[in-house]
Design an enzyme around this catalytic site. Sequence first.
Site, PDB file in Angstrom:
ATOM      1  CE  LYS A 284      40.220  71.495  18.534  1.00 24.80           C
ATOM      2  NZ  LYS A 284      41.021  70.279  18.387  1.00 24.80           N
TER       3      LYS A 284
ATOM      4  CG  ASN B 275      41.003  74.841  22.147  1.00 22.66           C
ATOM      5  OD1 ASN B 275      41.304  74.808  23.331  1.00 22.66           O
ATOM      6  ND2 ASN B 275      41.555  74.052  21.247  1.00 22.66           N
TER       7      ASN B 275
ATOM      8  CG  HIS C  39      41.799  65.322  24.863  1.00 23.78           C
ATOM      9  ND1 HIS C  39      42.989  65.735  25.418  1.00 23.78           N
ATOM     10  CD2 HIS C  39      41.621  66.068  23.744  1.00 23.78           C
ATOM     11  CE1 HIS C  39      43.501  66.711  24.680  1.00 23.78           C
ATOM     12  NE2 HIS C  39      42.708  66.921  23.664  1.00 23.78           N
TER      13      HIS C  39
END
Length: 499
Positions: A148, A171, A218
Site C-alpha cells: 500500500k 495509513n 489481522h
Amino acid sequence: MTDAASRAERLAALTCREADWAGLRVVVTGLGVSGFAAADALLQYGAHVRVVDAKAPEPDTQMAQRAQILEVLDAQLHLGDGAETALPVPADEIDLVVTSPGWPPHQPLLAAAAEAGIPIWGDVELAWRMRPRAGGAPWLLVTGTNGKTTTVQMLTSMLRAAGLRAASAGNVGTPVLDLVQDPEPYDVIAVELSSFQLHWSHSLRPQAAACLNIAPDHIDWHGSLAEYAAAKGKVYANAEVACVYNEQDPATRRLVEEADVVEGCRAVGFTLGTPGLSMLGLVEDVLADRAFVAERETSAAELGTLADLQGEAPSVAPHLVANALAAAALARAHGVPPVAVREGLRAWQPEPHRIAHVATAGEVHWIDDSKATNPHAALASLTSHEHVVWVAGGLLKGADVDELVAAAAGRLRAAVLIGRDREQIAAAIARHAPDVPVIDVAATDTGAMDLVVRHAATLAMPGDAVLLAPAAASMDMFDNYGARGDAFAAAVHRYLQEG
C-alpha cells in the site's frame, strides 16, 4: 421523531465542513495522531468532544502536548487505565463516536456504543465528511495486504510529475483530516487505507480505488478472513471512474465484481504479463496501458520501462512492478499523461526498510526488508532473489508460515531465526525444507543483530542475498519495524568494517 431518528437525520446532514457541527456530542477514542486530528477538527467546528484513552500521558511527551492543547480547546479528557472499558457518559448524552483505526469492534467501549445504537465513524470517514462543500480534492484510494505505502508513494510521485498539487495521507502517516483542512487546497489526494480504516468508513466516494492483494492478516481484529476481505472490498464502494484490481489475485477481482459503484465506473486490471483489454501490464520490459487509451482494442500507451523503476538497484522485484502498474492505473484514471507516469517512476524513492540495499561485499548482497511484517510480504521479498540466507522471526500474530516456507524452500540457502515465535518458523522449515540449515538466535538484547549478521555471513555464498524479511511484527524485541531494520543495517556495517 425518536431521539435515534433525530440523531440519524442530523448525522446524515454532516456531509461537508460547512454543515452544522456545532453542539454535536462526540466521543473520540485514542489520543494518537489520528485521534488528536479528529478531536481538534471537531472542536474547531463547535462540537463538544470527549477523548478517551487507556494511557495517561507521561510528562514532556507528544501525548501530553496533545492533551494540553485539547484541554485548552475545552475537550473533556478521560485518560488512564480503565477509561476505555465503558462509555464515559450515558449513551443518551452521545451523538457520535469517532474511533482511531486500531480499536477493534469488540473493544468494550465500542461494543457498548454499538449496542446502544450510537453511530461509529473512523477518522477517515470524518475527514470525508469534513471536505469543503465545493472544490474538494478527489481521492484516489489504495488498500491491500501488502504494497500500500509503496503504491501510494509512487502514485503521489506521478501526480506531482503532472504538475498537480498532490499529497499522500491516511495509513501512510499524515491524517487525511489535516489535508482536507489545508488552507491551500490540493488538486488530488492519494489515500492509503488499512482494513481497520475501511471497516469504520461508510460514505467514501473515490474517483478511483485499488486493492492490490488479499492474504491472511489481522484475523484477530476482524474475526475471520472473510470479514477482513470484506473490509478491503469497501475501498471500491461508490467509485466513480475506475476500480483497479490485481489480475493475478482473483480475490481482488471478486471484490470489484461485488462492489456497488457509480454507473460508468470501469474495472481495470494490472498484471505482470501481457495486458489484455482494459488492463495495464508488461510487454517485455515496457509498462503498457491498454485501459486508458482511445484505441485500446488495437494499441497501448507506453508508460515507462523497468529501467525507469530500477534506479540503482541490481534488479526490480516483481511486486514493485505490480505496485507501479497499480499506481499508474490510478494516475491514468485521474487523467495523468504517460510522460508524467514515467517521470514519476524515475523520481520515486523506496521508503526505508522496504527491500533496502544495505551493502554488497564479497558478492553477497545485504538487504533490509524489515517492513515485511507478515508472511505474504516476506514471500514477495524472498521470491525476488535466487538464493537467500533468510533472517526471520518476531511476533507472528497467529499467522501460518507453512505456505510461505513451502513456496520459498527452493531459494533458501539457510535461515537465521530471532524473536518470540522463531520456533514456529523453524518447525515449518523442518517440514518443508528439512535440508536447509537453521541457526537459532535466542538473544533479545541489543547485541542480537550482531550475532545474526555473523551467523549469516558464515552461511552466505557469492551471489546470495542475506535478507531480513521477518514475516512477523517486531515489538517483542524492538520499538517498531524501523528500529529492527536500523539494528540490522548497523550490525551489517559493523561486521563489514571489522572484516
